[in-house]
Enzyme design. Structure first.
Site, short mmCIF file in Angstrom:
data_model
loop_
_atom_site.label_atom_id
_atom_site.label_comp_id
_atom_site.label_asym_id
_atom_site.label_seq_id
_atom_site.Cartn_x
_atom_site.Cartn_y
_atom_site.Cartn_z
N CYS A 1 20.22 9.77 -18.49
CA CYS A 1 21.28 8.87 -18.13
C CYS A 1 21.99 9.09 -16.51
O CYS A 1 21.48 10.38 -16.22
CB CYS A 1 22.47 9.35 -19.26
SG CYS A 1 21.93 8.97 -20.89
N TYR B 1 12.81 5.97 -30.41
CA TYR B 1 13.90 7.08 -30.04
C TYR B 1 14.43 7.58 -31.21
O TYR B 1 15.30 6.63 -31.97
CB TYR B 1 14.79 6.38 -29.07
CG TYR B 1 15.95 7.32 -28.33
CD1 TYR B 1 15.65 8.76 -28.12
CD2 TYR B 1 17.36 7.04 -28.36
CE1 TYR B 1 16.49 9.66 -27.65
CE2 TYR B 1 18.31 7.96 -27.99
CZ TYR B 1 17.68 9.17 -27.66
OH TYR B 1 18.78 10.24 -27.11
N HIS C 1 18.45 13.62 -30.40
CA HIS C 1 19.69 13.86 -29.98
C HIS C 1 20.96 13.47 -30.79
O HIS C 1 21.93 13.65 -30.31
CB HIS C 1 19.85 13.14 -28.69
CG HIS C 1 18.96 13.63 -27.57
ND1 HIS C 1 18.38 12.87 -26.63
CD2 HIS C 1 18.68 14.99 -27.26
CE1 HIS C 1 17.40 13.77 -25.88
NE2 HIS C 1 17.74 14.85 -26.15
N ASP D 1 20.00 20.17 -25.62
CA ASP D 1 18.94 19.99 -25.05
C ASP D 1 19.04 20.21 -23.42
O ASP D 1 18.20 20.61 -22.89
CB ASP D 1 18.62 18.29 -25.25
CG ASP D 1 17.23 18.07 -24.97
OD1 ASP D 1 16.46 18.98 -24.63
OD2 ASP D 1 16.98 16.83 -24.50
#
Ligand code: ADP
Ligand code: SF4
Length: 705
Positions: free
Chosen positions: A43, A184, A187, A279
């Site tokens: 991001c 995806y 997370h 992460d």
């Protein structure tokens, strides 16, 4: 005044063949990555608002040698969006051109473009679309802001719909030119992860319960994606190997079983930790390669390539990672932000030129504050198109007027190295005996050792620039500067912590009794310690310093009480995803934390505090108080020079500019940026009236009716 002695210069080394392995091509489905450097999705706070700035930023990564360059998460349907975060969108065909621009920029430099299609589901309250969020179960949306919104449980028709929407987006992504189209599931950000994890998935139908059932949707979506575009595009799965919640969340053995069940279905496994804060842990909480024990073992479950991250900046570490068979591709988000040219520099054996990520997560704060990404180490990050800056190339100088830089902190060093590369003759005068300013001092505080890289990189660069001279033990006053007569003078003298209590809460000095022991972080970093053992740290700064100082005192055996008017310790560090780790560590070190308290009066051996809501007072015995509230610029030199402005012309001085903390104290990233900006803009044509100093895009207006 005489200036001190310059430091000696250093040479770069040539590349050893042992790094060749990093430049081997890797097959990913029908495609081939030209080397093992893989910029995983990350991001950046630009997303749909700043598409061209974003496209250029990704393009520079490709230019720097990353074989695969990915987007951030791309919302693939309007029924799931994560306002206020600014990510990318692929809701309909109108979103294709901006994504295509990014793919084109990546292709221009021979890299593969990856897109991470995301459906956040119960991670977003859908504040923009006002659709009812959906997830595997009826649960409150899991946003960062405890939104008073619940997600509804998807029924089987919803699941069919979402598969169709994903497929539509896959086809659009292909039309936009992407080569790798992600499934995806990582997370804890998105529906697939939520289906995988028993924490969120309590279903009793074919999508819940057993491992096979929980991976069913991921399998279906992967199969459908491959069937649609698998002949020409690669389909990676991004999955989180562990949520670090023990068996209460997804854990390594369970996820390895999931991977085993789908072993060779995707074209690549991109393995992360969940959530994002685990992460992308900061260097304060995780070393380079901290994820290795988790990623290790995945490769034996699949014949397909594996990518993993670990804030890798060391080429040797990368080689060993590949040689040990832990990954096939070295994934990176932050190292590619701090140095978009990391692969090229390794390839060319230019190890001294690598701008190593310091692990501060200022980059992450861009996303959390919905502002364009910035980086402490790389001030050009996010400015590639907005300002036309480039991490490796600068415009040649336009005059031969030399520059004097006073102060060798991050601002002064960045200005010096950039001006030096532009070809200006630069003289740095530093009061101390080392380069680095605040970075040197702060990197000696608990957990901040990696921050010294801000100084290290710039030292290495300066050592290669014969046109930059450095003088130590050279504290300059206005008389010295006038005497030297450099046409350009940059004041980068930094700041000091104030000791009067003024900060966010108190806008006037607080009463401090004579004889009370009051310290500031500047005092503490200079080695001052109180006589008694009871220390109060009053944190009205709210970034890292208060928490770090409290840790230091606790480590050194002081009875440490940390007071903050905020609800939690170091509250701004929510933006760097550290707050939870910081508070945990402080509590574990025995620091008492009291929230919502103000320090109002400091007496000898006692402090008057009050509740920020009721004003109710409480007196607390203390031998010393550390005020971590605000800083004051070291502006005396600038003020003195300004007062003698009528002497400038005779001395040959044309302008005097204060930058960084000497102008207005802020983060190290701000100081580095200020140094860069000065150097980039020196001798530039003045902007015409009304023209902004950066480019921006404006939303297209549709007809009124
Ligand atoms: P910034 O973050 O803005 O770069 P720092 O506080 O890190 O600021 O660095 C300022 C540097 O300037 C320090 O290394 C300090 O020793 C030096 N300095 C401050 N005043 C003077 C001065 N009058 N002459 C020379 N160096 C100075
Ligand atoms: Fe690394 Fe900090 Fe730059 Fe992020 S902002 S890439 S953590 S140096």
């Amino acid at each position: 005044m005489m200036l001190g002695r310059p430091e000696s210069s250093q040479q770069t080394t040539a590349r050893d063949t042992r790094y060749d392995i990093l430049f081997e091509p890797v097959k990913i489905g029908p495609l081939t990555a030209r080397n093992r450097f893989y910029q995983v999705p990350h991001c950046n706070g630009m997303g749909y608002r700043d598409p061209t700035a974003l496209a250029h930023m990704r393009g520079v990564k490709a230019e720097g040698g990353w074989a695969v360059v990915c987007t951030e998460q791309v919302e693939f349907h309007y029924t799931s969006e994560i306002t206020p975060f600014i990510e990318l969108r692929l809701w309909d065909d109108r979103d294709i051109p901006s994504l295509a621009r990014m793919a084109d920029k990546i292709h221009e430099h021979g890299s593969l473009a990856g897109i991470e299609l995301a459906y956040n589901g119960m991670n977003g309250a859908n504040l923009y679309s006002r659709e009812v969020p959906m997830g595997p179960a009826h649960l409150p949306v899991a946003s960062f802001t405890y939104d008073p919104v619940q997600a509804r449980r998807m029924d089987l028709q919803d699941i069919r719909n979402i598969r169709k929407w994903h497929l539509d987006a896959v086809l659009r992504a292909k039309r936009a030119g992407f080569d790798l189209i992600y499934v995806y599931a990582a997370h804890a950000l998105g529906f697939l992860h939520h289906f995988l994890s028993r924490r969120f998935n309590e279903r009793t139908d074919e999508y819940g319960g057993s491992l096979e059932n929980r991976i069913r949707l991921m399998r279906e979506i992967t199969e459908e994606t491959k069937a649609a575009i698998g002949d020409t595009c690669a389909v990676p799965i991004r999955i989180s190997i562990d949520e670090l919640l023990g068996e209460g969340g997804l854990y390594k053995e369970e996820v390895e079983d999931m991977i085993g069940l789908m072993a060779d279905l995707p074209d690549l496994w991109d393995v992360t930790l969940a959530g994002w804060e685990n992460d992308s842990r900061t260097s304060r909480f995780a070393e380079e390669g901290a994820q290795e024990p988790f990623i290790r073992g995945v490769k034996r479950l699949t014949a397909k390539p594996v990518v993993g991250v670990g804030r890798y900046t060391s080429a040797d570490r990368m080689v060993s990672l590949v040689k040990k068979g832990i990954v096939d591709l070295v994934g990176a988000a932050r190292p590619s932000i701090a140095d978009p040219f990391l692969p090229r520099k390794i390839q060319e054996g230019r190890f001294d030129d690598i701008r190593e990520c310091i692990g501060c997560n200022i980059c992450v704060s861009g996303d959390f504050t919905q502002s364009p990404i910035r980086c402490t180490q790389n001030p050009t990050m996010g400015e590639e198109w907005r300002k036309g800056w480039h991490p490796e190339t600068v415009k040649p100088r336009r005059t031969d007027k030399p520059v004097l830089i006073v102060g060798a902190g991050p601002a002064g060093l960045e200005a010096a190295q950039t001006l030096g590369k532009r070809g200006y003759d630069v003289t740095i005068a530093e009061a101390g005996t080392e380069l680095g300013g605040r970075v040197l001092q702060e990197s000696r505080l608990p957990g901040l050792a990696a921050w010294v890289r801000v100084a290290d990189y710039r030292k290495m660069q300066l050592a290669q620039l014969p046109n930059v001279e450095i003088f130590f033990d050279s504290r300059l006053d206005a008389g010295n500067v006038l005497e030297f007569g450099f046409p350009r003078v940059v004041i980068a003298t930094g700041a000091r912590w104030r000791g009067d209590g003024i900060g966010h809460r108190h806008l006037a000095a607080i009463p401090i009794a004579e004889g009370a022991c009051v310290l500031t972080p500047s005092d503490v970093m200079a080695g001052r310690r109180p006589a008694g053992k009871r220390v109060i740290v009053w944190d009205d700064d709210h970034y890292y310093m208060g928490g770090v100082i409290a840790e230091l005192f606790a480590e050194q055996g002081y009875e440490t009480l940390y007071l903050t008017p905020a609800s939690e310790a170091s509250t701004w560090t929510r933006n760097t995803m550290e707050q939870h780790f910081i508070q945990k560590r402080m509590l574990e070190k025995g620091i008492t934390i009291q929230s919502f308290r103000s320090v109002d009066v400091i007496e000898r051996n006692e402090v008057v505090t009050s509740c920020v809501f009721t004003g109710r007072e409480e007196r607390i015995a203390a031998d010393a108080v550390v005020l971590v509230t605000a800083r004051l610029p070291n502006e005396q030199l600038a003020l003195d020079l300004l007062a003698r402005r009528d002497e400038w012309a005779d001395a040959g001085i044309e302008d005097v500019v204060s930058i960084g903390d000497a102008l207005a104290p802020a983060t190290i990233a701000h100081a580095v940026y200020a140094g860069r900006r000065y150097a980039e803009e020196l001798d530039a044509d003045p902007l015409p009236d009304g023209v902004l100093p950066f480019r921006r895009e404006i939303a297209e207006l549709l007809p009124l009716d």
